[in-house]
Design an enzyme around this catalytic site. Sequence first.
Site, PDB file in Angstrom:
ATOM      1  N   ASP A  13     -52.995  -3.537  -8.359  1.00 24.09           N
ATOM      2  CA  ASP A  13     -52.581  -3.854  -6.949  1.00 24.09           C
ATOM      3  C   ASP A  13     -53.371  -4.635  -5.901  1.00 24.09           C
ATOM      4  O   ASP A  13     -53.246  -4.189  -5.000  1.00 24.09           O
ATOM      5  CB  ASP A  13     -51.969  -2.655  -6.226  1.00 24.09           C
ATOM      6  N   LYS A  16     -52.793  -9.679  -7.270  1.00 21.32           N
ATOM      7  CA  LYS A  16     -52.835 -10.749  -8.392  1.00 21.32           C
ATOM      8  C   LYS A  16     -51.638 -11.664  -7.960  1.00 21.32           C
ATOM      9  O   LYS A  16     -51.860 -12.782  -8.177  1.00 21.32           O
ATOM     10  CB  LYS A  16     -52.757 -10.013  -9.541  1.00 21.32           C
ATOM     11  N   ASN A  38     -44.373  -1.971 -15.838  1.00 24.55           N
ATOM     12  CA  ASN A  38     -45.166  -1.255 -14.988  1.00 24.55           C
ATOM     13  C   ASN A  38     -45.851  -1.960 -14.021  1.00 24.55           C
ATOM     14  O   ASN A  38     -46.533  -1.330 -13.080  1.00 24.55           O
ATOM     15  CB  ASN A  38     -46.196  -0.426 -15.858  1.00 24.55           C
ATOM     16  N   GLY A  40     -46.030  -4.486 -10.764  1.00 25.18           N
ATOM     17  CA  GLY A  40     -45.254  -4.888  -9.659  1.00 25.18           C
ATOM     18  C   GLY A  40     -46.251  -5.912  -8.883  1.00 25.18           C
ATOM     19  O   GLY A  40     -47.112  -5.528  -8.308  1.00 25.18           O
ATOM     20  N   HIS A  41     -45.774  -7.091  -9.134  1.00 24.53           N
ATOM     21  CA  HIS A  41     -46.573  -8.181  -8.392  1.00 24.53           C
ATOM     22  C   HIS A  41     -45.700  -8.809  -7.309  1.00 24.53           C
ATOM     23  O   HIS A  41     -44.582  -9.344  -7.275  1.00 24.53           O
ATOM     24  CB  HIS A  41     -47.108  -9.397  -9.340  1.00 24.53           C
ATOM     25  N   GLN A 223     -51.806  -4.898 -14.376  1.00 26.19           N
ATOM     26  CA  GLN A 223     -52.694  -3.794 -14.171  1.00 26.19           C
ATOM     27  C   GLN A 223     -54.318  -4.026 -13.963  1.00 26.19           C
ATOM     28  O   GLN A 223     -54.244  -5.118 -13.111  1.00 26.19           O
ATOM     29  CB  GLN A 223     -52.622  -2.824 -15.557  1.00 26.19           C
ATOM     30  N   THR A 302     -42.889   2.344  -8.015  1.00 29.34           N
ATOM     31  CA  THR A 302     -42.520   3.804  -7.724  1.00 29.34           C
ATOM     32  C   THR A 302     -42.373   4.145  -6.462  1.00 29.34           C
ATOM     33  O   THR A 302     -41.804   5.377  -6.149  1.00 29.34           O
ATOM     34  CB  THR A 302     -43.702   4.677  -8.679  1.00 29.34           C
ATOM     35  N   GLY A 416     -53.821 -12.405   4.627  1.00 27.42           N
ATOM     36  CA  GLY A 416     -52.597 -12.154   4.657  1.00 27.42           C
ATOM     37  C   GLY A 416     -51.611 -12.287   3.527  1.00 27.42           C
ATOM     38  O   GLY A 416     -52.117 -13.020   2.483  1.00 27.42           O
TER      39      GLY A 416
END
Length: 429
Positions: A13, A16, A38, A40-41, A223, A302, A416
Amino acid sequence: MSSVIVLGAQWGDEGKGKIVDYLAQRADAVVRYSGGSNAGHTVVVDNISYKLRLLPSGVLFKDKVNVLGNGVVINPGVVLQEIEGMKEKGIDCGNLKISDRAHVVLPYHQRLDELQENALGKNKIGTTKGGIGPCYMDKVARVGIRVCDLMEPDTFAAKLKINLEAKNQIITKIYGGEPFEYEAVLQEYLGYAERLRPYVTDTGVIMDELFEAGKKVLFEGAQATFLDIDHGTYPYVTSSNPTAGNACTGSGIGPRNIDHVVGVVKAYTTRVGEGPFITELHDTDGPGNQIRETAHEYGTVTGRPRRCGWLDAFMLRYSARLNSLDYLAITRLDILDQMPVIKMCVGYKIGDEVLKRIPASLNVLAKAEPIYEEFAGWMTDISGIREYDKLPENAKKYLQRISEVAGVELGIVSVGPNREQTIVLKELL
Ligand code: GDP
Ligand code: IMO
Ligand code: MG
């Protein structure tokens, strides 16, 4: 030729998605090489936020090739839902290419992920419960089902039969869980197969063609380094290799094709799930909470609150060596705008002993204490700044010290979430 790996240098997180989307403006292709849903971008363009799990962050551009390489595990339901969601937003994913060698996530993987986590009790990993670990387990155990199998209805039916029988035994007899019904899973997946078919191909051939034509290729890590199955804080890791070496294995190319590696680093540190975190802040009304609330540090997939702490530049140095980092992309610097004092961990010590490396043993690591340096904050809004020289002196001092401790040049500073909130120190592609 120009190819760049963009990967997470911490625990995930880091931003990326934002950095890949920014660099994708100049790229021809974006390639995912590891992990699955898994990830979340988040990509923000014109204040519209896109949350991507399996789709590469190049999908927002019409003319880019987007590849899900052989090292990715594909949950067909998730990727199809993402494609549909994009269509509703007017974005066509026709340029998506899915490797026929990638492994398929099945419903029993998800159930086993949950059951295994529950059985671990207080020792749980804190997985995303997407079945990622159990799918990679099957891959390594050589019983997995690949996308090419899914494309052959008879092969898929036969493999599913054998697998489902074995998994149902484990689910019911070891964990006391609910078994799956063969016909229902078969029909669901045969339906997915036909919808996925137009995207499925030997992506190794696409990679060869891209490189032969001298195209610009971005590898999008998912990841991060300290979630790596080999190099992370095992067992509190994911089940694949997010580190740079796997960009080759996970996409079917050789190392000579890689030009540069960019490590994406948050200006502080976060972690979701369990496991060691040396610079974690446990306060409820101090800087840890200030970071979490200012940055809204809650998981994309999640919704879990992310654990927050000071930047661990000692970890970053290790990450730099492990991934051959050429440049750093430092994100979320703006989150520290109202922090009067900022700390950075520049080393670990146990008693009087200063550690040279991050220890493998979690028992040893648990004894390690951070060695901090303190920095005066800049106490001003930097989110509108687009040139490095215009950043406040205190912000530049902080950035320079990160670069120095990590031993890696600064490439990008992000202030930002929007695409244009980006300061470029080095053209990377
Ligand atoms: P990823 O998994 O590494 O792609 O990162 P995530 O998308 O899970 O989390 C990063 C979050 O930070 C997202 O909500 C991004 O929109 C946001 N973000 C990225 N860069 C910046 C930045 O420089 N400043 C701020 N305020 N937010 C950012
Ligand atoms: P992106 O790509 C942050 C963490 C989970 C858990 C551990 C294992 O968005 O940075 P898994 O479901 O992979 O078996 O969970 O890894 N994890 C992530 N943490 N960002 C991610 O992806 C993650 N993907 C997995 O929270 O601790
Ligand atoms: Mg994420």
